[in-house]
Design a protein around this motif. Structure first.
Motif, PDB file in Angstrom:
ATOM      1  N   SER A  14     -76.743 174.893 -41.066  1.00  0.00           N
ATOM      2  CA  SER A  14     -77.104 173.877 -42.068  1.00  0.00           C
ATOM      3  C   SER A  14     -77.351 174.520 -43.427  1.00  0.00           C
ATOM      4  N   ILE A  15     -77.916 175.716 -43.440  1.00  0.00           N
ATOM      5  CA  ILE A  15     -78.183 176.385 -44.723  1.00  0.00           C
ATOM      6  C   ILE A  15     -76.876 176.787 -45.404  1.00  0.00           C
ATOM      7  N   SER A  16     -75.956 177.349 -44.624  1.00  0.00           N
ATOM      8  CA  SER A  16     -74.677 177.774 -45.227  1.00  0.00           C
ATOM      9  C   SER A  16     -73.878 176.556 -45.699  1.00  0.00           C
ATOM     10  N   ASN A  58     -91.107 186.367 -46.995  1.00  0.00           N
ATOM     11  CA  ASN A  58     -92.156 185.395 -47.359  1.00  0.00           C
ATOM     12  C   ASN A  58     -92.576 184.509 -46.189  1.00  0.00           C
ATOM     13  N   ALA A  59     -92.340 184.969 -44.981  1.00  0.00           N
ATOM     14  CA  ALA A  59     -92.612 184.136 -43.795  1.00  0.00           C
ATOM     15  C   ALA A  59     -94.053 183.631 -43.773  1.00  0.00           C
ATOM     16  N   ALA A  60     -94.983 184.467 -44.234  1.00  0.00           N
ATOM     17  CA  ALA A  60     -96.406 184.089 -44.189  1.00  0.00           C
ATOM     18  C   ALA A  60     -96.719 182.927 -45.130  1.00  0.00           C
ATOM     19  N   ARG A  61     -95.831 182.674 -46.079  1.00  0.00           N
ATOM     20  CA  ARG A  61     -96.089 181.600 -47.054  1.00  0.00           C
ATOM     21  C   ARG A  61     -95.740 180.215 -46.526  1.00  0.00           C
ATOM     22  N   TRP A  62     -94.978 180.161 -45.450  1.00  0.00           N
ATOM     23  CA  TRP A  62     -94.598 178.849 -44.901  1.00  0.00           C
ATOM     24  C   TRP A  62     -95.820 178.197 -44.258  1.00  0.00           C
ATOM     25  N   ASN A  63     -96.097 176.967 -44.665  1.00  0.00           N
ATOM     26  CA  ASN A  63     -97.226 176.228 -44.108  1.00  0.00           C
ATOM     27  C   ASN A  63     -96.682 175.074 -43.267  1.00  0.00           C
ATOM     28  N   PRO A  64     -96.787 175.193 -41.928  1.00  0.00           N
ATOM     29  CA  PRO A  64     -96.199 174.150 -41.065  1.00  0.00           C
ATOM     30  C   PRO A  64     -96.836 172.778 -41.256  1.00  0.00           C
ATOM     31  N   GLU A  65     -98.060 172.753 -41.806  1.00  0.00           N
ATOM     32  CA  GLU A  65     -98.705 171.451 -42.026  1.00  0.00           C
ATOM     33  C   GLU A  65     -98.131 170.760 -43.268  1.00  0.00           C
ATOM     34  N   SER A 101     -94.767 171.345 -44.622  1.00  0.00           N
ATOM     35  CA  SER A 101     -93.339 170.996 -44.520  1.00  0.00           C
ATOM     36  C   SER A 101     -92.724 171.572 -43.252  1.00  0.00           C
ATOM     37  N   LYS A 102     -91.607 170.951 -42.867  1.00  0.00           N
ATOM     38  CA  LYS A 102     -90.863 171.471 -41.716  1.00  0.00           C
ATOM     39  C   LYS A 102     -90.164 172.762 -42.159  1.00  0.00           C
ATOM     40  N   LEU A 103     -89.830 173.605 -41.203  1.00  0.00           N
ATOM     41  CA  LEU A 103     -89.183 174.882 -41.546  1.00  0.00           C
ATOM     42  C   LEU A 103     -87.849 174.645 -42.242  1.00  0.00           C
ATOM     43  N   THR A 104     -87.098 173.651 -41.755  1.00  0.00           N
ATOM     44  CA  THR A 104     -85.790 173.381 -42.352  1.00  0.00           C
ATOM     45  C   THR A 104     -85.941 172.929 -43.817  1.00  0.00           C
ATOM     46  N   THR A 105     -86.974 172.147 -44.103  1.00  0.00           N
ATOM     47  CA  THR A 105     -87.216 171.694 -45.484  1.00  0.00           C
ATOM     48  C   THR A 105     -87.526 172.898 -46.371  1.00  0.00           C
ATOM     49  N   TRP A 106     -88.389 173.779 -45.872  1.00  0.00           N
ATOM     50  CA  TRP A 106     -88.787 174.982 -46.625  1.00  0.00           C
ATOM     51  C   TRP A 106     -87.570 175.881 -46.888  1.00  0.00           C
ATOM     52  N   LEU A 107     -86.764 176.055 -45.846  1.00  0.00           N
ATOM     53  CA  LEU A 107     -85.571 176.907 -45.988  1.00  0.00           C
ATOM     54  C   LEU A 107     -84.562 176.300 -46.960  1.00  0.00           C
ATOM     55  N   HIS A 108     -84.392 174.988 -46.886  1.00  0.00           N
ATOM     56  CA  HIS A 108     -83.478 174.311 -47.824  1.00  0.00           C
ATOM     57  C   HIS A 108     -83.996 174.449 -49.253  1.00  0.00           C
ATOM     58  N   GLN A 151     -76.923 166.511 -45.167  1.00  0.00           N
ATOM     59  CA  GLN A 151     -77.945 167.261 -44.431  1.00  0.00           C
ATOM     60  C   GLN A 151     -78.909 166.324 -43.694  1.00  0.00           C
ATOM     61  N   GLY A 152     -78.851 165.046 -44.010  1.00  0.00           N
ATOM     62  CA  GLY A 152     -79.630 164.050 -43.263  1.00  0.00           C
ATOM     63  C   GLY A 152     -81.113 164.000 -43.606  1.00  0.00           C
ATOM     64  N   PHE A 153     -81.485 164.453 -44.786  1.00  0.00           N
ATOM     65  CA  PHE A 153     -82.895 164.388 -45.176  1.00  0.00           C
ATOM     66  C   PHE A 153     -83.221 163.001 -45.717  1.00  0.00           C
ATOM     67  N   SER A 154     -84.491 162.626 -45.565  1.00  0.00           N
ATOM     68  CA  SER A 154     -84.941 161.369 -46.186  1.00  0.00           C
ATOM     69  C   SER A 154     -85.059 161.612 -47.688  1.00  0.00           C
ATOM     70  N   ASN A 155     -85.140 160.520 -48.441  1.00  0.00           N
ATOM     71  CA  ASN A 155     -85.267 160.659 -49.899  1.00  0.00           C
ATOM     72  C   ASN A 155     -86.499 161.481 -50.269  1.00  0.00           C
ATOM     73  N   LYS A 156     -87.596 161.276 -49.523  1.00  0.00           N
ATOM     74  CA  LYS A 156     -88.847 161.990 -49.808  1.00  0.00           C
ATOM     75  C   LYS A 156     -88.678 163.494 -49.575  1.00  0.00           C
ATOM     76  N   GLU A 157     -88.044 163.820 -48.440  1.00  0.00           N
ATOM     77  CA  GLU A 157     -87.833 165.253 -48.125  1.00  0.00           C
ATOM     78  C   GLU A 157     -86.893 165.897 -49.146  1.00  0.00           C
ATOM     79  N   ALA A 158     -85.825 165.169 -49.487  1.00  0.00           N
ATOM     80  CA  ALA A 158     -84.854 165.710 -50.461  1.00  0.00           C
ATOM     81  C   ALA A 158     -85.523 165.938 -51.814  1.00  0.00           C
ATOM     82  N   ALA A 159     -86.403 165.008 -52.199  1.00  0.00           N
ATOM     83  CA  ALA A 159     -87.125 165.166 -53.470  1.00  0.00           C
ATOM     84  C   ALA A 159     -88.015 166.401 -53.420  1.00  0.00           C
TER      85      ALA A 159
END
Lengths: 150, 184
Positions: free
Chosen positions: B28-30, B57-64, B66-73, B141-149
């Motif tokens: 999905s990232i590529s 920067n793995a330690a900077r990801w906060n699962p509460e 955003s989702k990992l895919t959102t963060w990576l995107h 990518q199938g994100f909601s408008n909120k996630e895409a924003a």
């Protein structure tokens, strides 16, 4: 009552699937589609575009996974505390060769300061310093130094 | 292992956990990078850099948050935007053209359909970067408008405006083209 302009905005923003439309407007939009030929035409045109968009497929990159997995990954630096500790006591490089002997050389000095502070070696630090120095200055001012001048 | 556990392992420097995250998200990232950059070389470079950033920067990801895919995107989006700014143009190639699905059509219809898809693809390349990103995130990518924003770091209103403009110009193009063909 919803207008064609508002409905166009909804379709362009949320797509042609009624399930994707805002819940509070879904009923009104569905009724509008049922009664408006312009709305149905718009949906038909937009569906055409979406079908065409679905046919544009991004390619796969067969060698990319091994490239990403096998890339040279830097060593993890750990927490901020670890970073400070590593800065103070470096594990490698020039810092290790110069800084560590300097730190070791400072140890007797530090030890001396601590011991000196702990055992005052006869110097009474418990006195009120200001009062003591005031008395000393008064006594000095009362001294007769005239005889030293001759 | 959940994504949270995987990322905790990545934080500790576990390379096998990193490999597992790469396997989960590489495609999905590529694809997202390709839809923004439009060519294989840049896509591979940016994807590699995105996963390098994930590692460092793995330690900077906060699962509460955003989702990992959102963060990576979001990482990928920022890298793509920076890349486009630095190079001030998008070098595209014809890779999309080789990947047009046309099995459901007869020969004549397939030709007509392929021509339309190519036309649409060219039109997408001409869209401003924010509209192209909004379209890629919401449609492909199938994100909601909120996630895409959140990925694009803009308000939901701005995202909706971008996607509406993109879809409007593509619809107008297809409609005008169909009208012209009918006249001929």
């Amino acid at each position: 009552m919803i207008t064609i302009k508002e409905f166009t905005q909804i379709v362009e923003t949320h797509g042609t699937e009624p399930t994707h439309w805002p819940a509070e407007l879904r009923g009104e939009c569905s009724a509008f589609v049922a009664n408006s030929a312009a709305a149905r035409s718009l949906i038909h045109q937009q569906q055409k575009v979406e079908n065409l968009l679905d046919q544009i497929i991004a390619p796969d990159f067969p060698t990319l996974e091994s490239r990403v997995v096998n890339q040279l990954l830097p060593k993890h630096t750990g927490s901020v505390f670890d970073q400070i500790l590593n800065w103070l006591l470096p594990q490698n490089g020039l810092g290790k060769n110069i800084w560590r002997p300097a730190m070791v050389a400072c140890l007797p000095l530090m030890f001396g300061i601590v011991i000196g502070n702990f055992y005052s070696f006869g110097v009474d630090l418990g006195n009120d310093g200001f009062a003591y120095w005031d008395d000393e200055l008064i006594m000095l001012s009362l001294n007769d130094y005239t005889e030293n001048l001759f | 292992m959940t994504e949270e556990e995987l990322m905790m392992a990545v934080c500790r420097g576990d390379q096998s956990a990193y490999q597992a995250v790469v396997k989960l998200h590489l495609k999905s990232i590529s694809h997202y990078a390709f839809r923004i950059l439009g060519n294989q070389k840049d896509t591979e470079d940016i994807t590699q850099e995105a996963f390098l950033k994930l590692w460092t920067n793995a330690a900077r990801w906060n699962p509460e948050k955003s989702k990992l895919t959102t963060w990576l995107h979001r990482i990928t989006h920022n890298l793509c935007v920076d890349y486009i700014r630095k190079h001030s143009r998008v070098q595209t190639q014809d890779s999309f053209d080789e990947n047009i699905e046309s099995s459901e059509f007869d020969d004549a219809d397939a030709d007509e359909n392929n021509r339309k898809v190519k036309l649409l693809n060219e039109a997408i390349k001409q869209l401003p970067q924010n509209q192209r990103s909004a379209l890629a995130l919401c449609h492909y990518q199938g994100f909601s408008n909120k996630e895409a924003a959140a990925i694009m770091n803009i308000s939901v209103k701005a995202l909706e405006s971008a996607i509406a403009r993109a879809k409007r110009s593509l619809r107008q193009l297809v409609t005008e083209e169909s009208d012209q063909r009918q006249k001929l």
